[in-house]
Design a protein around this motif. Structure first.
Motif, PDB file in Angstrom:
ATOM      1  N   VAL A 252       0.856  -1.180   0.000  1.00  0.00           N
ATOM      2  CA  VAL A 252       0.000   0.000   0.000  1.00  0.00           C
ATOM      3  C   VAL A 252       0.892   1.230   0.000  1.00  0.00           C
ATOM      4  CG1 VAL A 252      -1.703   1.311   1.342  1.00  0.00           C
ATOM      5  CG2 VAL A 252      -1.863  -1.177   1.228  1.00  0.00           C
ATOM      6  N   LEU A 253       0.580   2.178  -0.872  1.00  0.00           N
ATOM      7  CA  LEU A 253       1.301   3.443  -0.903  1.00  0.00           C
ATOM      8  C   LEU A 253       0.487   4.463  -0.117  1.00  0.00           C
ATOM      9  CD1 LEU A 253       2.335   3.558  -4.674  1.00  0.00           C
ATOM     10  CD2 LEU A 253       3.523   2.496  -2.749  1.00  0.00           C
ATOM     11  N   LEU A 254       1.081   4.992   0.944  1.00  0.00           N
ATOM     12  CA  LEU A 254       0.411   5.952   1.820  1.00  0.00           C
ATOM     13  C   LEU A 254       1.000   7.333   1.594  1.00  0.00           C
ATOM     14  CD1 LEU A 254      -1.370   6.871   4.170  1.00  0.00           C
ATOM     15  CD2 LEU A 254       0.364   5.959   5.745  1.00  0.00           C
ATOM     16  N   ASP A 255       0.233   8.179   0.952  1.00  0.00           N
ATOM     17  CA  ASP A 255       0.637   9.542   0.624  1.00  0.00           C
ATOM     18  C   ASP A 255       0.290  10.445   1.802  1.00  0.00           C
ATOM     19  OD1 ASP A 255       1.059  12.059  -0.457  1.00  0.00           O
ATOM     20  OD2 ASP A 255      -0.183  11.722  -2.231  1.00  0.00           O
ATOM     21  N   ILE A 256       1.320  11.048   2.434  1.00  0.00           N
ATOM     22  CA  ILE A 256       1.077  11.908   3.598  1.00  0.00           C
ATOM     23  C   ILE A 256       1.232  13.393   3.255  1.00  0.00           C
ATOM     24  CG2 ILE A 256       1.699  10.122   5.261  1.00  0.00           C
ATOM     25  CD1 ILE A 256       4.409  11.748   5.571  1.00  0.00           C
ATOM     26  N   ARG A 257       1.306  13.706   1.963  1.00  0.00           N
ATOM     27  CA  ARG A 257       1.425  15.107   1.563  1.00  0.00           C
ATOM     28  C   ARG A 257       0.133  15.852   1.863  1.00  0.00           C
ATOM     29  NH1 ARG A 257       2.202  15.218  -4.206  1.00  0.00           N
ATOM     30  NH2 ARG A 257       0.866  13.398  -4.118  1.00  0.00           N
TER      31      ARG A 257
ATOM     32  N   SER B  64      -3.528  17.206  -4.695  1.00  0.00           N
ATOM     33  CA  SER B  64      -4.485  17.594  -5.727  1.00  0.00           C
ATOM     34  C   SER B  64      -3.792  17.948  -7.030  1.00  0.00           C
ATOM     35  CB  SER B  64      -5.339  18.770  -5.254  1.00  0.00           C
ATOM     36  OG  SER B  64      -4.572  19.957  -5.215  1.00  0.00           O
ATOM     37  N   ILE B  65      -2.526  18.305  -6.960  1.00  0.00           N
ATOM     38  CA  ILE B  65      -1.780  18.667  -8.170  1.00  0.00           C
ATOM     39  C   ILE B  65      -1.146  17.435  -8.797  1.00  0.00           C
ATOM     40  CG2 ILE B  65       0.196  19.975  -9.049  1.00  0.00           C
ATOM     41  CD1 ILE B  65      -0.479  22.065  -6.852  1.00  0.00           C
ATOM     42  N   VAL B  66      -0.447  16.662  -7.975  1.00  0.00           N
ATOM     43  CA  VAL B  66       0.186  15.423  -8.438  1.00  0.00           C
ATOM     44  C   VAL B  66      -0.185  14.340  -7.440  1.00  0.00           C
ATOM     45  CG1 VAL B  66       2.360  14.244  -8.894  1.00  0.00           C
ATOM     46  CG2 VAL B  66       2.125  16.660  -9.476  1.00  0.00           C
ATOM     47  N   GLY B  67      -0.971  13.376  -7.875  1.00  0.00           N
ATOM     48  CA  GLY B  67      -1.438  12.342  -6.965  1.00  0.00           C
ATOM     49  C   GLY B  67      -1.036  10.950  -7.403  1.00  0.00           C
ATOM     50  N   LEU B  68      -1.200  10.016  -6.502  1.00  0.00           N
ATOM     51  CA  LEU B  68      -0.921   8.612  -6.803  1.00  0.00           C
ATOM     52  C   LEU B  68      -2.176   7.975  -7.383  1.00  0.00           C
ATOM     53  CD1 LEU B  68       0.947   7.622  -3.511  1.00  0.00           C
ATOM     54  CD2 LEU B  68       1.961   8.071  -5.746  1.00  0.00           C
ATOM     55  N   THR B  69      -1.996   7.222  -8.443  1.00  0.00           N
ATOM     56  CA  THR B  69      -3.132   6.531  -9.047  1.00  0.00           C
ATOM     57  C   THR B  69      -3.023   5.021  -8.917  1.00  0.00           C
ATOM     58  OG1 THR B  69      -2.047   6.559 -11.213  1.00  0.00           O
ATOM     59  CG2 THR B  69      -3.545   8.384 -10.706  1.00  0.00           C
ATOM     60  N   TYR B  70      -1.988   4.550  -8.264  1.00  0.00           N
ATOM     61  CA  TYR B  70      -1.830   3.112  -8.031  1.00  0.00           C
ATOM     62  C   TYR B  70      -3.046   2.616  -7.257  1.00  0.00           C
ATOM     63  CZ  TYR B  70       0.133  -1.238  -6.225  1.00  0.00           C
ATOM     64  OH  TYR B  70       0.341  -2.550  -5.896  1.00  0.00           O
ATOM     65  N   LYS B  71      -3.547   1.452  -7.629  1.00  0.00           N
ATOM     66  CA  LYS B  71      -4.806   0.946  -7.064  1.00  0.00           C
ATOM     67  C   LYS B  71      -4.767   0.802  -5.546  1.00  0.00           C
ATOM     68  CE  LYS B  71      -3.466  -3.834  -7.797  1.00  0.00           C
ATOM     69  NZ  LYS B  71      -3.770  -5.121  -8.351  1.00  0.00           N
ATOM     70  N   ASN B  72      -3.611   0.474  -4.988  1.00  0.00           N
ATOM     71  CA  ASN B  72      -3.497   0.306  -3.544  1.00  0.00           C
ATOM     72  C   ASN B  72      -2.813   1.515  -2.911  1.00  0.00           C
ATOM     73  OD1 ASN B  72      -4.687  -2.213  -3.658  1.00  0.00           O
ATOM     74  ND2 ASN B  72      -2.748  -3.308  -3.717  1.00  0.00           N
ATOM     75  N   SER B  73      -3.350   2.681  -3.177  1.00  0.00           N
ATOM     76  CA  SER B  73      -2.787   3.877  -2.554  1.00  0.00           C
ATOM     77  C   SER B  73      -3.863   4.564  -1.736  1.00  0.00           C
ATOM     78  CB  SER B  73      -2.200   4.819  -3.598  1.00  0.00           C
ATOM     79  OG  SER B  73      -3.187   5.282  -4.474  1.00  0.00           O
TER      80      SER B  73
END
Length: 155
Positions: free
Chosen positions: A64-69, A75-84
């Motif tokens: 799982v990719l956890l984006d803490i930004r 909203s400008i550059v996001g993760l689209t990997y299914k498990n994010s």
């Protein structure tokens, strides 16, 4: 007399400043960071490279990719990997958000450059999340690494 008054005010200013330190917060940080000894860090590496993350995904590992930004960054550059998933760092330790973090999968913590991710990873690990890893170089490093050639085989 003016020198005396100025000296007293200066001393009082320093005393007031030194008392402004939040001692309870300092104790909490001391408990947290005291766990990060050389021995503990050597036993439990907690950073992964973009190459390692891409290889995990290629192998089909349940990661799982956890984006803490911040919301604005994501909203400008996001993760689209299914498990994010996206949980901003300032909301990460809310109980309802901690419940969302899987404990049975590898969780890769991602920020812009990797600095916030390593801090969040240390904090999560000290709270008992042994399955979390910080992405070295952050989303910027991942973007530099990812090309059609490196992602060949990812569906």
């Amino acid at each position: 007399m003016r020198k005396y008054v100025a000296s007293v005010l200066l001393v009082l200013g320093f005393v007031g400043f030194s008392q402004a330190v939040d001692q309870e917060l300092v104790k909490k940080y001391d408990r947290m960071f005291s766990q990060f000894t050389q021995e503990n860090l050597a036993k439990s590496p907690c950073r992964v490279t973009p190459k390692q993350v891409v290889e995990m995904i290629k192998k089909g590992e349940d990661v799982v990719l956890l984006d803490i930004r911040t919301d604005a960054e994501a909203s400008i550059v996001g993760l689209t990997y299914k498990n994010s998933m996206h949980i901003p760092m300032d909301k990460l330790f809310n109980p309802e958000n901690l419940k969302k973090i899987p404990r049975d999968k590898k969780v890769i913590v991602i920020c812009h450059s990797g600095a916030r991710a390593i801090a969040a990873t240390f904090a999560l690990r000290s709270a008992g999340f042994d399955n979390v890893y910080a992405l070295k170089g952050g989303i910027a490093g991942l973007a530099d690494y990812v090309t059609p050639k490196t992602t060949l085989g990812i569906k």
